[in-house]
Design a protein around this motif. Structure first.
Motif, PDB file in Angstrom:
ATOM      1  N   LEU A 371      18.169 -26.328   5.152  1.00  0.00           N
ATOM      2  CA  LEU A 371      18.179 -26.791   6.532  1.00  0.00           C
ATOM      3  C   LEU A 371      17.487 -28.144   6.685  1.00  0.00           C
ATOM      4  O   LEU A 371      17.832 -28.926   7.577  1.00  0.00           O
ATOM      5  N   SER A 372      16.515 -28.428   5.830  1.00  0.00           N
ATOM      6  CA  SER A 372      15.796 -29.702   5.917  1.00  0.00           C
ATOM      7  C   SER A 372      16.597 -30.867   5.338  1.00  0.00           C
ATOM      8  O   SER A 372      16.266 -32.031   5.596  1.00  0.00           O
ATOM      9  N   LEU A 373      17.635 -30.575   4.560  1.00  0.00           N
ATOM     10  CA  LEU A 373      18.368 -31.639   3.882  1.00  0.00           C
ATOM     11  C   LEU A 373      19.101 -32.556   4.862  1.00  0.00           C
ATOM     12  O   LEU A 373      19.201 -33.761   4.634  1.00  0.00           O
ATOM     13  N   VAL A 374      19.617 -31.994   5.954  1.00  0.00           N
ATOM     14  CA  VAL A 374      20.347 -32.809   6.929  1.00  0.00           C
ATOM     15  C   VAL A 374      19.432 -33.846   7.575  1.00  0.00           C
ATOM     16  O   VAL A 374      19.766 -35.042   7.604  1.00  0.00           O
ATOM     17  N   PRO A 375      18.257 -33.457   8.115  1.00  0.00           N
ATOM     18  CA  PRO A 375      17.369 -34.483   8.675  1.00  0.00           C
ATOM     19  C   PRO A 375      16.943 -35.532   7.654  1.00  0.00           C
ATOM     20  O   PRO A 375      16.867 -36.728   7.982  1.00  0.00           O
ATOM     21  N   TYR A 376      16.667 -35.115   6.411  1.00  0.00           N
ATOM     22  CA  TYR A 376      16.264 -36.076   5.383  1.00  0.00           C
ATOM     23  C   TYR A 376      17.404 -37.040   5.041  1.00  0.00           C
ATOM     24  O   TYR A 376      17.194 -38.251   4.908  1.00  0.00           O
ATOM     25  N   PHE A 377      18.615 -36.497   4.880  1.00  0.00           N
ATOM     26  CA  PHE A 377      19.766 -37.347   4.579  1.00  0.00           C
ATOM     27  C   PHE A 377      20.010 -38.353   5.697  1.00  0.00           C
ATOM     28  O   PHE A 377      20.251 -39.546   5.440  1.00  0.00           O
ATOM     29  N   THR A 411      19.398 -37.685  -1.581  1.00  0.00           N
ATOM     30  CA  THR A 411      19.644 -36.627  -0.599  1.00  0.00           C
ATOM     31  C   THR A 411      21.062 -36.086  -0.706  1.00  0.00           C
ATOM     32  O   THR A 411      21.295 -34.892  -0.485  1.00  0.00           O
ATOM     33  N   VAL A 412      22.027 -36.939  -1.057  1.00  0.00           N
ATOM     34  CA  VAL A 412      23.397 -36.459  -1.276  1.00  0.00           C
ATOM     35  C   VAL A 412      23.430 -35.512  -2.477  1.00  0.00           C
ATOM     36  O   VAL A 412      24.089 -34.465  -2.451  1.00  0.00           O
ATOM     37  N   PHE A 413      22.708 -35.873  -3.535  1.00  0.00           N
ATOM     38  CA  PHE A 413      22.622 -35.009  -4.712  1.00  0.00           C
ATOM     39  C   PHE A 413      21.992 -33.668  -4.353  1.00  0.00           C
ATOM     40  O   PHE A 413      22.408 -32.609  -4.855  1.00  0.00           O
ATOM     41  N   LEU A 414      21.000 -33.673  -3.467  1.00  0.00           N
ATOM     42  CA  LEU A 414      20.358 -32.421  -3.044  1.00  0.00           C
ATOM     43  C   LEU A 414      21.342 -31.509  -2.313  1.00  0.00           C
ATOM     44  O   LEU A 414      21.329 -30.290  -2.494  1.00  0.00           O
TER      45      LEU A 414
END
Length: 478
Positions: A371-377, A411-414
């Motif tokens: 869920l945190s990946l979207v804000p970070y990206f 972040t894309v890789f994540l």
């Protein structure tokens, strides 16, 4: 002498060691206690080293992105999600805020399961934090803490000092003892982690560790917050890098040294927090109690801080009219009571859900991180958006662009590493959140969706339907 005199700021602001300590304290959390088993399940020594190099580089780029955005756009001071709104519109910004909030709620649910699993070593009825009694005690804890926050417990400086000591001392003791007790033969046997020593196999091992590396670094965006307290502005970048490298060394040391204590299969089978039984294997039963006490105190303190943060993530956008007006309600003590209640209800729901999960701790950790990946990206993409047009303005501009590019790639890789399973599970959470967005837009007589936003909403709904269907058919298990 005037209060805003630069000389006063130089003498009254934070020194670089103090800033560095704050950066370290903000990044070391409960996740470090679970690293040995998570890495033991996923990878051998070689892949673990590669994973920490990738995670360290990627997360440092993100830290620098947040630092640069804080300086470049000081007007965007309402949280990480403000970058998404400024760069990509209202609905994307809303989803960034909602995802960040849901991630915090999943993290808070993880904390309760983690505590119950720790105590469960002495009280078997709690299992690994996933029994009915464990859920009942977690429920009591959720609402006791909600009541404390509702009474206006906002100044947690004293609690944070205790928490910092409680979590750092056991970790350093573990590292020191493990370094002395390391068995080189066991370490060597664990080096490759598999009989298939191919690039593809190593890549899979590395990918399988990416989610947990992000989890332990959650909160890295907080490092840039301290810039306004610095005695000297140039100390901020140094403190960020020094603090980050220190934390990276701690995480990597806990992980790598664990491979020299037990065979990888045995490490993978350890109950969480896996640092406790590993230390006990070296020093005896007191090791479990020593780590356990540190975990409980650390997690309870972290839970208080993240409960406050999660409520603020709803409260601040509501003040900016990006969330429904009811979330701006405060009680007599000044606590954002509506946001606090919604946050506690979300954590409560997740505690109930994990009763049906095969591995509740891993499920919550993966969900929190996904869920945190979207804000970070979106933050990285916004940094790229503002850096690209300025690329020809000298070395600093080129450096800013390079940092933004690397952070975005990472972040894309994540997102790729998280896999489709947790992406569709994330959609199940994101899609209903749109109801809050529609409420806010109608309250302000604003157009609900533009064409691109309507398409994005449709994608989230389709993802949610696929996720629900996959859960119903057993294609995805919790």
């Amino acid at each position: 002498m005037a209060v805003d005199d630069p000389a006063v700021k130089r003498t009254s602001g934070m020194s670089m060691p103090t800033l560095t300590a704050m950066v370290v304290g903000s990044m070391i959390g409960a996740g470090v206690f679970s690293l040995p088993a998570r890495f033991g399940t996923a990878a051998g020594v070689f892949a673990a080293i590669i994973a920490w190099v990738i995670a360290g580089t990627g997360m440092l780029m993100l830290a620098l992105v947040f630092q640069r955005l804080a300086i470049r756009r000081p007007d965007l001071d309402s949280g990480v999600f403000a970058y998404a709104k400024a760069g990509f519109g209202d609905y994307v910004g809303f989803n960034s805020a909602f995802g960040y909030w849901a991630s915090a709620c999943a993290g808070n649910a993880f904390y309760w399961v983690f505590i119950m699993s720790t105590i469960g070593k002495a009280w078997p009825a709690l299992g690994e934090g996933d029994t009915f009694i464990a859920a009942l005690l977690s429920t009591v804890g959720i609402w006791v803490f909600a009541a404390l926050v509702a009474r206006g417990v906002k100044d947690a400086a004293a609690i944070n000092r205790i928490v910092t000591v409680a979590k750092v001392v056991p970790i350093l003791v573990f590292i020191a003892i493990a370094a002395v007790a390391i068995d080189i033969g066991v370490f060597t046997d664990n080096f490759w982690g598999t009989d298939d020593i191919t690039a593809g196999a190593i890549f899979d091992q590395v990918r399988n560790t990416m989610i947990v590396t992000v989890f332990v670094f959650l909160g890295i965006e907080g490092a840039s917050v301290y810039s306004r307290y610095a005695r000297r502005r140039e100390d901020v970048g140094r403190a960020t890098i020094l603090g980050f490298v220190s934390v990276l060394c701690v995480f990597a040391s806990v992980t790598i040294l664990s491979y020299g204590i037990l065979p990888r299969a045995d490490i993978a089978a350890l109950r969480q927090p896996s640092m406790a039984p590993l230390l006990a294997d070296i020093v005896g039963s007191w090791g479990t109690a020593f780590i356990g006490v540190g975990v409980v105190v650390s997690v309870l303190g972290a839970y208080l801080a993240w409960t406050l943060m999660a409520a603020e993530v709803l409260f601040i956008p509501a003040q900016n009219k990006d969330m429904p007006k009811f979330l701006t309600r405060q009680n007599g003590a000044g606590a954002p009571i509506a946001a606090l209640l919604l946050t506690s209800l979300m954590v409560q729901t997740m505690i109930v859900v994990v009763l049906f999960a095969e591995d509740s701790l891993d499920f919550l950790l993966d969900l929190c991180t996904s869920l945190s990946l979207v804000p970070y990206f979106l933050a990285a993409a916004f940094a790229l958006k503002i850096a690209f047009p300025e690329r020809g303005k000298g070395p600093q501009a080129i450096r800013a662009l390079a940092i933004a590019v690397l952070a975005t790639i990472y972040t894309v890789f994540l997102v790729f590493a998280a896999g489709p399973e947790f992406l569709v599970l994330s959609c199940i959470i994101y899609a209903p959140g749109t109801i809050l967005y529609v409420m806010a837009r109608r309250e302000n007589d604003a157009r609900v969706f533009r064409l691109a936003e309507a398409i994005l909403c449709g994608v989230l709904l389709i993802g949610a339907v696929i996720g629900i269907g996959a859960l119903a058919t057993g294609a995805i298990t919790l």
